[in-house]
Design a protein around this motif. Structure first.
Motif, mmCIF file in Angstrom:
data_model
loop_
_atom_site.group_PDB
_atom_site.id
_atom_site.type_symbol
_atom_site.label_atom_id
_atom_site.label_comp_id
_atom_site.label_asym_id
_atom_site.label_seq_id
_atom_site.Cartn_x
_atom_site.Cartn_y
_atom_site.Cartn_z
ATOM 1 N N GLY A 33 0.821 -1.208 0.000
ATOM 2 C CA GLY A 33 0.000 0.000 0.000
ATOM 3 C C GLY A 33 0.854 1.256 0.000
ATOM 4 N N VAL A 34 0.235 2.358 -0.398
ATOM 5 C CA VAL A 34 0.907 3.660 -0.357
ATOM 6 C C VAL A 34 -0.058 4.715 0.172
ATOM 7 C CG1 VAL A 34 2.549 3.259 -2.256
ATOM 8 C CG2 VAL A 34 0.279 4.153 -2.773
ATOM 9 N N VAL A 101 4.927 13.960 -1.357
ATOM 10 C CA VAL A 101 5.316 13.381 -0.066
ATOM 11 C C VAL A 101 4.493 12.115 0.111
ATOM 12 C CG1 VAL A 101 5.463 13.718 2.432
ATOM 13 C CG2 VAL A 101 5.529 15.684 0.914
ATOM 14 N N GLY A 102 5.118 11.036 0.515
ATOM 15 C CA GLY A 102 4.315 9.831 0.715
ATOM 16 C C GLY A 102 5.098 8.710 1.366
ATOM 17 N N ILE A 103 4.342 7.669 1.718
ATOM 18 C CA ILE A 103 4.938 6.484 2.347
ATOM 19 C C ILE A 103 4.359 5.228 1.694
ATOM 20 C CG2 ILE A 103 5.414 7.557 4.587
ATOM 21 C CD1 ILE A 103 2.816 6.490 5.660
ATOM 22 N N GLY A 104 5.123 4.147 1.726
ATOM 23 C CA GLY A 104 4.649 2.894 1.145
ATOM 24 C C GLY A 104 5.089 1.722 2.004
ATOM 25 N N HIS A 105 4.439 0.586 1.787
ATOM 26 C CA HIS A 105 4.702 -0.566 2.659
ATOM 27 C C HIS A 105 4.392 -1.872 1.932
ATOM 28 C CE1 HIS A 105 3.930 -3.218 6.266
ATOM 29 N NE2 HIS A 105 4.926 -2.505 6.750
ATOM 30 N N THR A 106 5.243 -2.864 2.106
ATOM 31 C CA THR A 106 4.875 -4.228 1.742
ATOM 32 C C THR A 106 4.719 -4.969 3.056
ATOM 33 O OG1 THR A 106 7.231 -4.690 1.503
ATOM 34 C CG2 THR A 106 5.974 -4.417 -0.531
ATOM 35 N N PRO A 121 -0.662 1.534 4.434
ATOM 36 C CA PRO A 121 -0.682 2.361 5.643
ATOM 37 C C PRO A 121 -2.013 2.284 6.383
ATOM 38 C CG PRO A 121 0.058 3.624 3.725
ATOM 39 C CD PRO A 121 -0.471 2.334 3.214
ATOM 40 N N HIS A 122 -1.923 2.585 7.686
ATOM 41 C CA HIS A 122 -3.127 2.699 8.507
ATOM 42 C C HIS A 122 -3.307 4.167 8.895
ATOM 43 C CE1 HIS A 122 -4.201 -1.518 8.994
ATOM 44 N NE2 HIS A 122 -2.896 -1.755 8.958
ATOM 45 N N ALA A 130 -1.018 9.110 8.266
ATOM 46 C CA ALA A 130 -0.952 7.704 7.853
ATOM 47 C C ALA A 130 0.356 7.126 8.354
ATOM 48 C CB ALA A 130 -1.032 7.599 6.335
ATOM 49 N N LEU A 131 0.339 5.843 8.694
ATOM 50 C CA LEU A 131 1.521 5.236 9.316
ATOM 51 C C LEU A 131 1.795 3.864 8.711
ATOM 52 C CD1 LEU A 131 2.346 5.164 13.085
ATOM 53 C CD2 LEU A 131 2.112 2.990 11.893
ATOM 54 N N VAL A 132 3.062 3.583 8.463
ATOM 55 C CA VAL A 132 3.490 2.238 8.082
ATOM 56 C C VAL A 132 4.408 1.709 9.166
ATOM 57 C CG1 VAL A 132 3.201 2.451 5.574
ATOM 58 C CG2 VAL A 132 5.338 3.214 6.634
#
Ligand code: M6R
Length: 646
Positions: A33-34, A101-106, A121-122, A130-132
């Motif tokens: 997710g991103v 600006v952003g964050i991503g997660h597997t 992210p949640h 938002a947090l990963v």
């Protein structure tokens, strides 16, 4: 193992994040997710989950800076599926997310099955940030209960969402800036984390914090900064990196970054130059996944025990078994079913459960159990052991047991796998993804889980409090002992060089180390294609002794335990026939030096935990021999990682 990527700069973040996630795919994952901070505007309906969330309006006491909104996309499955979802029509300009600006997660599931909702992210209910997260929040259950009492509702089954609500709760109650709320919330958590937070209210910052789960900050040109759980997503953008250490937190902006301790003290951090290429990074600098996974065993074992054992109180808490613990503890018989390496772990489990919990155990090949019309009685408990949770025979054995009315439990590594879903209850290994076909860290974590199950069954029944404490102290000490023995890797490689052209090997052990003999032989044959057999040492006289000559290396596991004298007699018998003996024994035992060609030494521990230590040099020996023989260590011929056919 989960992966994290973060970006802040002037380019579109989405492609950098998704590409970064693709670079992290090698770590193994089940969803991705991103979240991107987009320019202001109202959030669409149905905020959370697989859509855009957040309107940039902070509620409660938090300072409201109407500036942006967080658009979140997350998908169960591969990064490719996330990419497809991003190409849809939800974006403000008819596709994709717009923002720099952003964050991503597997995600590799640990709490809650792989799903869109559990993916990161949640966000809190108002989507303000938002947090990963990588790692495990050990006290998530207690925190969740406290937050639920305050009326908070949770969408996912993750420990990560609990952390998000905790940060939100702190900020709502205090009106503190987000970074301060994150800091305060983290002081209330126990466990391991690497987190990155993006804020809708402040599109010029990311917060990163680490405790036990690595995070690297990449310093780019022209006001660009990157964050990664390793260097893989950063390397194509910059080689200048700052390593966050445990207990450190960074606030990253376009024009720079500040690093503090979680307690708030300022830190000066050195910038390092990355020297590795991408392939080296994916394998953590190791040549093969198998070696990486062997070397990961100390941390895998720590993760496996995290939050589950409390040596001071003499307690074992296996959350997944709480509801069935009474039935398990008072079982008339336990039947362990598994295949391959997992079957070897089950054999160790038989010794463990019988000697600690005094409950009779049978170990079955899953493939035999399923077809031989097993007789199961009320009071029998079947435990299926499977790294992948997908092995066809083991799954069929679970179904057979359930059809015959038995309680079926699972010990799996892959969260949400079929066996994990279909069993009545179970315990996850938390070993992280195992990519090499030869199972290594899954074996040690399976033995660790079986030891915890045996101790949980024994608690208050067959073991007194002081005995429990001694056992748990010993178990907690194992990861450091494995660390010590891994330092002897070069010695094992020297030994491998000597024997690499042998055509056959015999592995012998007794008691707890008989299954290790089987596992040592399996490891060698599957990756080096050298023929190897494992036997209980006493069986040697009943046949295999005919094979002994100077071309037959014999590996003895000869720990100074209740079977030691008998094993030494067997060693003498082989030496007398000119056999080449390689022994594994205690670090300070020199009694075998003259009898053996090679002695591999392992640290001292309680007898029942010794398989966790004696298997390690055997894994390393197989690995080095296979490499020296030019074999494809990670994908040996004819073998599959997950055997989903009969
Ligand atoms: O995923 P599982 O634990 O159920 O797999 C069982 C066996 O297929 C597996 O352990 C196999 O023997 C490995 N190649 C051993 O290294």
């Amino acid at each position: 193992m989960c992966g994290i990527v973060g970006y802040i700069g002037d380019r579109e973040a989405e492609e950098i994040l998704v590409k970064g996630l693709e670079r992290l795919e090698y770590r193994g994952y089940d969803s991705a997710g991103v979240a991107v901070v987009e320019a202001g505007g109202a959030a669409p309906e149905g905020a959370a989950g697989n859509g855009a969330v957040g309107d940039g309006q902070a509620k409660g006491g938090a300072a409201a800076i109407p500036s942006g909104r967080l658009a979140v996309r997350k998908k169960k499955g591969k990064v490719g599926q996330l990419r497809e979802a991003l190409g849809g029509t939800n974006g403000p300009r008819g596709g994709g997310l717009r923002g720099s600006v952003g964050i991503g997660h597997t995600r590799w599931a640990t709490h809650g099955a792989p799903s869109d909702v559990n993916a990161h992210p949640h966000t809190p209910p108002d989507g303000r940030f938002a947090l990963v997260h990588n790692g495990i929040i050990e006290n998530y259950a207690a925190l969740k209960e406290r937050l639920q009492e305050k009326g908070r509702e949770f969408e996912s089954s993750t420990d990560t969402e609990v952390l998000v609500h905790l940060i939100d709760d702190v900020q709502q109650a205090t009106g503190l800036p987000l970074e301060e709320a994150v800091r305060q919330a983290l002081t209330q958590t126990v466990g391991a984390y690497g987190i990155v937070v993006a804020s809708a209210e402040n599109p010029d910052f990311l917060i990163a914090a680490r405790n036990g789960s690595p995070l690297i900050l990449g310093v780019g040109d022209d006001g660009e900064h990157f964050i990664g759980s390793d260097a893989a997503p950063l390397i194509e953008h910059t080689r200048q990196v700052v390593y966050l250490e445990d207990g450190e937190m960074a606030v990253v902006r376009r024009d720079g970054y500040d690093v503090k301790t979680i307690e708030g003290a300022d830190l000066e951090k050195e910038i390092h130059e990355l020297e590795w290429d991408l392939e080296e990074i994916e394998k953590g600098g190791y040549e093969h996944f198998m070696l990486k996974e062997i070397m990961e065993q100390p941390t895998a074992l720590e993760d496996c025990m995290r939050g589950r054992i409390n040596p001071d109180k003499g307690q074992v808490l296996l959350g997944g078994l709480t509801e069935v613990m009474d039935r398990l503890g008072s079982a008339d018989r336990v039947i362990l079913v598994a295949c391959g390496t997992s079957w070897h772990a089950a054999l160790v489990g038989e010794y463990l459960i019988e000697s600690l919990a005094k409950v009779p155990v049978e170990v079955e090949y899953a493939s035999e159990f399923r077809y031989r019309e097993p007789i199961l009685r009320e009071g029998d408990v079947v435990i299926a052991i499977s790294q992948s949770g997908e092995t066809a025979d083991t799954l069929a054995a679970v179904r057979e047991a359930q059809e015959r009315g038995a309680l079926a439990l699972g010990v799996c590594n892959v969260v949400g796998s079929t066996i994990a879903r279909e069993t009545d209850a179970g315990v996850y290994l938390h070993a992280g993804p195992e990519i090499g076909v030869a199972s290594t860290k899954a074996f040690t974590c399976q033995v660790c889980v079986l030891a915890m199950i045996a101790l949980a069954m024994a608690e208050g029944r067959t073991l007194a409090d002081d005995q429990m404490q001694a056992h748990l102290d010993a178990l907690a000490g194992v990861p450091d002992k494995v660390r010590t023995e891994l330092k002897r890797d070069e010695e094992v490689a020297d030994l491998a060089k000597v024997y690499r052209y042998a055509a056959n090997f015999l592995y012998l052990g007794r008691g707890y180390n008989f299954p290790v003999a089987l596992e040592g032989a399996l490891k060698l044959k599957e990756i080096s294609y050298i023929h190897a057999e494992g036997y209980p040492a006493a069986e040697m006289k009943h046949g295999p002794i005919a094979l002994i000559d100077r071309f037959m290396p014999v590996v003895f596991i000869a720990m100074k335990d209740s079977t030691y004298d008998k094993v030494v007699s067997n060693i003498e018998e082989v030496a007398a026939r000119d056999g080449a003996v390689i022994a594994i024994t205690n670090a300070d035992n020199h009694e075998l030096d003259d009898l053996c060609e090679y002695v591999m030494r392992v640290p001292e521990t309680m007898e029942y935990l010794s398989p966790l230590l004696t298997v390690v040099p055997l894994q390393l020996m197989s690995y080095h021999m296979a490499v020296m023989r030019g074999c494809d260590v990670d994908q040996p011929r004819n073998l599959a990682k997950s055997v989903t056919v009969e």
